[in-house]
Enzyme design. Structure first.
Site, PDB file in Angstrom:
ATOM      1  N   GLU A 175      16.809  11.405  -7.753  1.00 10.48           N
ATOM      2  CA  GLU A 175      15.896  10.181  -7.540  1.00 10.48           C
ATOM      3  C   GLU A 175      15.327   9.514  -8.081  1.00 10.48           C
ATOM      4  O   GLU A 175      15.026   7.971  -7.493  1.00 10.48           O
ATOM      5  CB  GLU A 175      14.313  10.875  -6.015  1.00 10.48           C
ATOM      6  CG  GLU A 175      12.955  11.253  -7.616  1.00 10.48           C
ATOM      7  CD  GLU A 175      13.182  12.845  -7.760  1.00 10.48           C
ATOM      8  OE1 GLU A 175      14.722  13.386  -8.226  1.00 10.48           O
ATOM      9  OE2 GLU A 175      12.016  13.842  -7.971  1.00 10.48           O
ATOM     10  N   SER A 227      -7.679  -8.706   9.539  1.00 10.36           N
ATOM     11  CA  SER A 227      -8.354  -9.919   8.323  1.00 10.36           C
ATOM     12  C   SER A 227      -7.789 -10.822   7.992  1.00 10.36           C
ATOM     13  O   SER A 227      -7.802 -11.685   6.777  1.00 10.36           O
ATOM     14  CB  SER A 227      -7.941  -8.553   6.721  1.00 10.36           C
ATOM     15  OG  SER A 227      -6.465  -8.285   6.732  1.00 10.36           O
ATOM     16  N   GLY A 228      -6.387 -11.036   8.743  1.00 10.12           N
ATOM     17  CA  GLY A 228      -5.293 -12.015   7.678  1.00 10.12           C
ATOM     18  C   GLY A 228      -4.605 -11.896   7.160  1.00 10.12           C
ATOM     19  O   GLY A 228      -3.939 -12.607   6.963  1.00 10.12           O
ATOM     20  N   GLY A 229      -5.236 -10.056   6.264  1.00  7.84           N
ATOM     21  CA  GLY A 229      -3.688 -10.200   5.522  1.00  7.84           C
ATOM     22  C   GLY A 229      -2.580 -10.056   6.233  1.00  7.84           C
ATOM     23  O   GLY A 229      -1.786  -9.391   7.653  1.00  7.84           O
ATOM     24  N   VAL A 230      -1.324  -8.976   5.494  1.00  5.60           N
ATOM     25  CA  VAL A 230      -0.345  -8.788   5.816  1.00  5.60           C
ATOM     26  C   VAL A 230       0.068  -7.556   6.781  1.00  5.60           C
ATOM     27  O   VAL A 230       0.857  -7.771   7.241  1.00  5.60           O
ATOM     28  CB  VAL A 230       1.138  -8.672   4.477  1.00  5.60           C
ATOM     29  CG1 VAL A 230       2.152  -8.110   5.137  1.00  5.60           C
ATOM     30  CG2 VAL A 230       0.821  -9.451   3.339  1.00  5.60           C
ATOM     31  N   ASP A 231      -0.746  -6.788   6.329  1.00  3.44           N
ATOM     32  CA  ASP A 231      -1.045  -5.310   7.483  1.00  3.44           C
ATOM     33  C   ASP A 231      -1.453  -5.228   8.929  1.00  3.44           C
ATOM     34  O   ASP A 231      -0.407  -5.649   9.478  1.00  3.44           O
ATOM     35  CB  ASP A 231      -1.486  -4.101   6.338  1.00  3.44           C
ATOM     36  CG  ASP A 231      -1.034  -3.692   5.526  1.00  3.44           C
ATOM     37  OD1 ASP A 231      -0.079  -4.652   4.836  1.00  3.44           O
ATOM     38  OD2 ASP A 231      -1.736  -3.744   4.331  1.00  3.44           O
ATOM     39  N   SER A 232      -2.807  -6.114   9.211  1.00  5.99           N
ATOM     40  CA  SER A 232      -3.463  -6.554  10.365  1.00  5.99           C
ATOM     41  C   SER A 232      -2.106  -7.538  10.561  1.00  5.99           C
ATOM     42  O   SER A 232      -2.260  -7.485  12.046  1.00  5.99           O
ATOM     43  CB  SER A 232      -4.630  -6.649  10.483  1.00  5.99           C
ATOM     44  OG  SER A 232      -4.930  -7.930   8.862  1.00  5.99           O
TER      45      SER A 232
END
Ligand code: XMP
Length: 529
Positions: A175, A227-232
């Site tokens: 790997e 939150s306005g972030g990428v994930d949420s």
């Protein structure tokens, strides 16, 4: 709910490996879904997960040592193909009646591998090649039915296999990139031995997740922690696609956001999305709760707990809400040491979204991204058609500036940090734009992960306009990474660093010094708290 597990699935049994995440990543990079599971998992439980293939990771222990991680021998008898690396090879040997011994010097780093006989894993790779070794112990006697397929000067059993039972192992680490033909070996295992198809694509993932959310939520209502972030934002797009108007997105403004951020989030989610959006002004409540608090974990606990209270209050007002969706991703879980994946991971820091519910708060959680790494989340966002400025936003931690202010969070410190941070971002953004104009390479492609300012809890002496100052330093942090599990400090040009420093000292009252953090992760972490 967990992110739904596709039909083809590779289980990586983690024996405390330094490279555990890496194995899962390499398999996913070959478009086969892979997940880490604890090494001691009982065979029946693993069988119930229906793995298509099993990989045994390396690990730091000595197989015969007291308390060394063990394997349920039944795992090797499920009839599912198994590939072991390093400790994975040794534990396989011991479990099946072979022997492991100490080598004279051990082998660390590159080693020259010589093949012998035919091998389904080494397949079409050259007779001599470079591999990456990191071990002291090694297999001294292979179990019945196995043949040795390669060796190095320091390791007579560098690879072994029992092709009939589809059990394979290497002492080296395929790997790791330094193993010249490691990817080919993984391919040989996945596609030739196990007969898998490289068909884990983001479009499949989106459809699978949308179907799973729809099936689980039915006609109930859901609120989403936004939150306005990428994930949420990615979860918002997924849930909007799955359940439309049954969804309410709740943005809790805790007063710990960056300059201009609350306005931007509100603007994006009210004009570019057709969703119900609620902006909760919780600034005062957070300020009161954080007053006098200095310990990082306590700050994180307070902030995380209050998030739940705020979401629950909205849920009560909305009525009929059973589910809370949030953008928890795989590294959040690993680093929080919560809902342990490997059984080995230590708690590094408690991510805000993994703090337990306080008394009286109750939701069924939906976390569709909990098995994905950040760059996979970004790919998912692209597959969902999210705007590029959201997909490529830098990560920003849920506890916000509270974990970038060392010591107590006060309005004065928040103002200093916000102003300094705005300058850092403005200058580096401008630098990135210039670089893009000149070279056509974007900062995300240069793997610049995050850049921000930190405010430590100390003062130092300076001189400004012939006057003595005794003011605060600001620390600049800029890191390169691909998934935040490891990171290196960014080699920003001196000229840029100089400009940021002079602007901060000239424009932010109360700051007389700027320092640049040149520590990688590990041994540091990206954030300071
Ligand atoms: P560390 O500091 O652990 O950070 O190296 C790794 C990445 O995670 C982000 N981070 C958080 N994100 N909630 C979040 O949503 C949190 O509590 C949290 N703590 C750290 C950090 O910004 C970095 O990208």
């Amino acid at each position: 709910m967990q992110g739904s597990r596709p039909r083809q699935f590779v289980a990586v049994l983690d024996f405390g490996a330094q490279y555990g995440q890496l194995i899962a990543r390499r398999v996913r990079d070959l478009h086969v879904y892979s997940e880490i599971v604890p090494c001691g998992i009982p065979a029946a439980k693993l069988a119930a997960m229906r793995p298509s293939a099993i990989i045994l990771s390396g690990g730091p222990a000595s197989v015969y040592a007291k308390g060394a991680p063990q394997i349920d021998r039944g795992v090797l008898e499920l009839g599912v193909p198994v590939l072991g690396f390093c400790y994975g090879q040794q534990i396989m040997a011991v479990a099946l009646g072979g022997r492991v011994g100490h080598t004279e010097r051990g082998e660390y780093g590159p080693a020259r591998l010589r093949r012998q006989g035919s091998s389904r894993i080494l397949g079409d790779t050259p007779a001599e090649q470079t591999v990456w070794m990191s071990h002291r112990d090694a297999v001294s006697e292979v179990p019945d039915g196995f043949v040795v397929t390669a060796s190095t000067d320091g390791c007579p059993v560098a690879a072994m296999e029992d092709a009939g039972r589809r059990l394979f192992a290497t002492q080296f680490h395929p790997e790791v990139r330094h193993t010249e033909h490691g990817t080919r070996m993984l391919r040989n295992f996945l596609f030739d031995v196990c007969g898998l198809k490289p068909n884990w694509t983001m479009e499949d993932v989106v459809q699978g997740m949308v179907d799973a959310i729809r099936a689980q939520v039915g006609s109930d209502r859901m609120i989403l922690a936004l939150s306005g972030g990428v994930d949420s934002s990615v979860v918002a797009a997924l849930c909007a696609r799955a359940i439309g108007k049954q969804l309410t997105c709740v943005f809790v403004n805790h007063g710990l956001l960056r300059k201009g951020e609350p306005e931007q989030v509100e603007e994006v989610f009210t004009t570019q999305f057709d969703i119900d959006f609620v902006h909760v002004h919780a600034e005062g409540r957070y300020a009161r709760l954080l007053s006098g608090v200095v310990d990082p974990e306590q700050k994180r606990r307070i902030i995380g707990t209050q998030f739940w209270e705020e979401f629950f209050a909205v849920a009560q007002r909305t009525g009929g809400v059973r589910y809370l969706a949030q953008g928890t991703i795989y590294p959040d879980i690993i680093e929080s040491g919560a809902r342990k994946t490997s059984g080995q991971a230590a708690t590094i820091k408690s991510h805000h979204n993994l703090i337990p519910f306080p008394q009286g708060v109750r939701f069924d959680l939906i976390e569709p991204l909990d098995h994905l790494f950040k760059d996979e989340v970004r790919a998912l966002g692209e597959a969902l058609g999210l705007p590029s400025h959201i997909v490529h936003r830098q990560p920003f931690p849920g506890p916000g500036l509270a974990i970038r202010i060392i010591g107590e969070v006060t309005p004065e410190k928040l103002e200093i940090l916000r102003d300094a941070d705005a300058i850092v971002r403005e200058e580096i953004d401008a630098y990135n734009r210039r670089l893009f104009d000149e070279t056509g390479v974007r900062d995300s492609e240069r793997s610049v992960w995050q850049y921000f300012a930190v405010l430590p809890d100390i003062r130092s002496v300076g001189v400004m306009g012939d006057e003595r100052t005794y003011a605060r330093p600001v620390i600049l942090r800029a890191v390169e990474s691909s998934d935040a599990m490891t990171a290196d400090w960014a080699k920003l040009p001196y000229e840029l660093l100089g400009k940021i420093s002079s602007r901060i000292v000239a424009e932010v009252p109360g700051v007389n010094r700027v320092a640049y953090d040149i520590t990688s992760k590990p041994p540091a972490t990206i954030e300071w708290e």
